[in-house]
Write a protein that holds these residues in place. Structure first.
Motif, PDB file in Angstrom:
ATOM      1  N   SER A   1       0.418  -3.674  -8.434  1.00 32.59           N
ATOM      2  CA  SER A   1       1.114  -4.143  -9.795  1.00 32.59           C
ATOM      3  C   SER A   1       2.487  -4.369  -9.282  1.00 32.59           C
ATOM      4  O   SER A   1       3.451  -3.312  -9.348  1.00 32.59           O
ATOM      5  N   ILE A   2       2.794  -5.261  -9.058  1.00 36.39           N
ATOM      6  CA  ILE A   2       4.222  -5.809  -8.535  1.00 36.39           C
ATOM      7  C   ILE A   2       5.223  -5.735  -9.601  1.00 36.39           C
ATOM      8  O   ILE A   2       4.875  -6.627 -10.600  1.00 36.39           O
TER       9      ILE A   2
ATOM     10  N   ILE B   1       2.288  -6.349   1.078  1.00 41.33           N
ATOM     11  CA  ILE B   1       3.210  -7.238   1.252  1.00 41.33           C
ATOM     12  C   ILE B   1       2.394  -8.735   1.572  1.00 41.33           C
ATOM     13  O   ILE B   1       2.915  -9.715   0.901  1.00 41.33           O
TER      14      ILE B   1
ATOM     15  N   LYS C   1      10.278  -5.379   3.101  1.00 45.25           N
ATOM     16  CA  LYS C   1       9.066  -6.108   3.897  1.00 45.25           C
ATOM     17  C   LYS C   1       8.756  -5.900   5.303  1.00 45.25           C
ATOM     18  O   LYS C   1       7.751  -6.393   5.791  1.00 45.25           O
TER      19      LYS C   1
ATOM     20  N   GLU D   1      10.450  -8.382  -6.644  1.00 46.90           N
ATOM     21  CA  GLU D   1      10.336  -8.867  -5.309  1.00 46.90           C
ATOM     22  C   GLU D   1      11.382  -9.896  -4.884  1.00 46.90           C
ATOM     23  O   GLU D   1      11.934 -10.587  -5.880  1.00 46.90           O
TER      24      GLU D   1
ATOM     25  N   ILE E   1       9.945  -5.444  -1.876  1.00 52.33           N
ATOM     26  CA  ILE E   1       9.039  -5.519  -2.829  1.00 52.33           C
ATOM     27  C   ILE E   1       8.811  -4.163  -3.729  1.00 52.33           C
ATOM     28  O   ILE E   1       9.097  -3.039  -3.005  1.00 52.33           O
TER      29      ILE E   1
ATOM     30  N   PHE F   1       6.459  -2.040  -6.473  1.00 47.52           N
ATOM     31  CA  PHE F   1       5.413  -1.833  -7.153  1.00 47.52           C
ATOM     32  C   PHE F   1       4.927  -0.811  -7.735  1.00 47.52           C
ATOM     33  O   PHE F   1       5.580   0.508  -7.263  1.00 47.52           O
TER      34      PHE F   1
ATOM     35  N   ARG G   1      -0.273  -9.300   0.686  1.00 45.15           N
ATOM     36  CA  ARG G   1      -1.352  -9.689  -0.401  1.00 45.15           C
ATOM     37  C   ARG G   1      -2.765  -9.575   0.087  1.00 45.15           C
ATOM     38  O   ARG G   1      -3.723  -9.975  -0.563  1.00 45.15           O
TER      39      ARG G   1
END
Length: 118
Positions: A20-21, A13, A47, A24, A29, A31, A15
């Motif tokens: 591979s998102i 979350i 999140k 969002e 989020i 992925f 970063r």
């Protein structure tokens, strides 16, 4: 203040770890799972690290749980429609990361999904 390390999901979350998102928004989020169990295997993660499992999320923030399910449906619709939505709750149930998350599974899982219920 907690001395525990942030979960891998918190690090994604923020970063700190690449992922591979797929989708969002402000509160969720999604992925791709790095060890897929189906042709499409996407994780949907709130999140907030506040809830360890789905039971805690349901008790503490049912609106966020409803949003997670709706978000999962939208993602599934974009990837073929019919899907499983799985929450593992507790170590004995296969939960390895104690930051609530749902698994969207689409496609052949190599088993009859109804077998557990017969």
């Amino acid at each position: 203040m907690s001395t525990t390390e942030p979960s891998i999901f918190t690090r994604i979350i923020e970063r700190e770890i690449p992922a591979s998102i797929v989708a969002e928004n402000e509160r969720l989020i999604a992925f791709n799972d790095i060890a897929p169990k189906a042709p499409v295997h996407i994780l949907v993660v709130p999140k907030t690290p506040e809830y360890a499992n789905v039971a805690e999320l349901a008790a503490g923030n049912p609106a966020l749980l409803a949003e997670l399910v709706s978000f999962a449906q939208t993602i599934a619709d974009e990837h073929g429609g019919e899907f499983r939505l799985v929450f593992n709750t507790g170590e004995k149930a296969g939960q390895t990361i104690f930051h609530v998350h749902a698994h969207i599974l689409i496609g052949n899982l190599g088993e009859d999904p109804r077998a557990d219920f017969q």
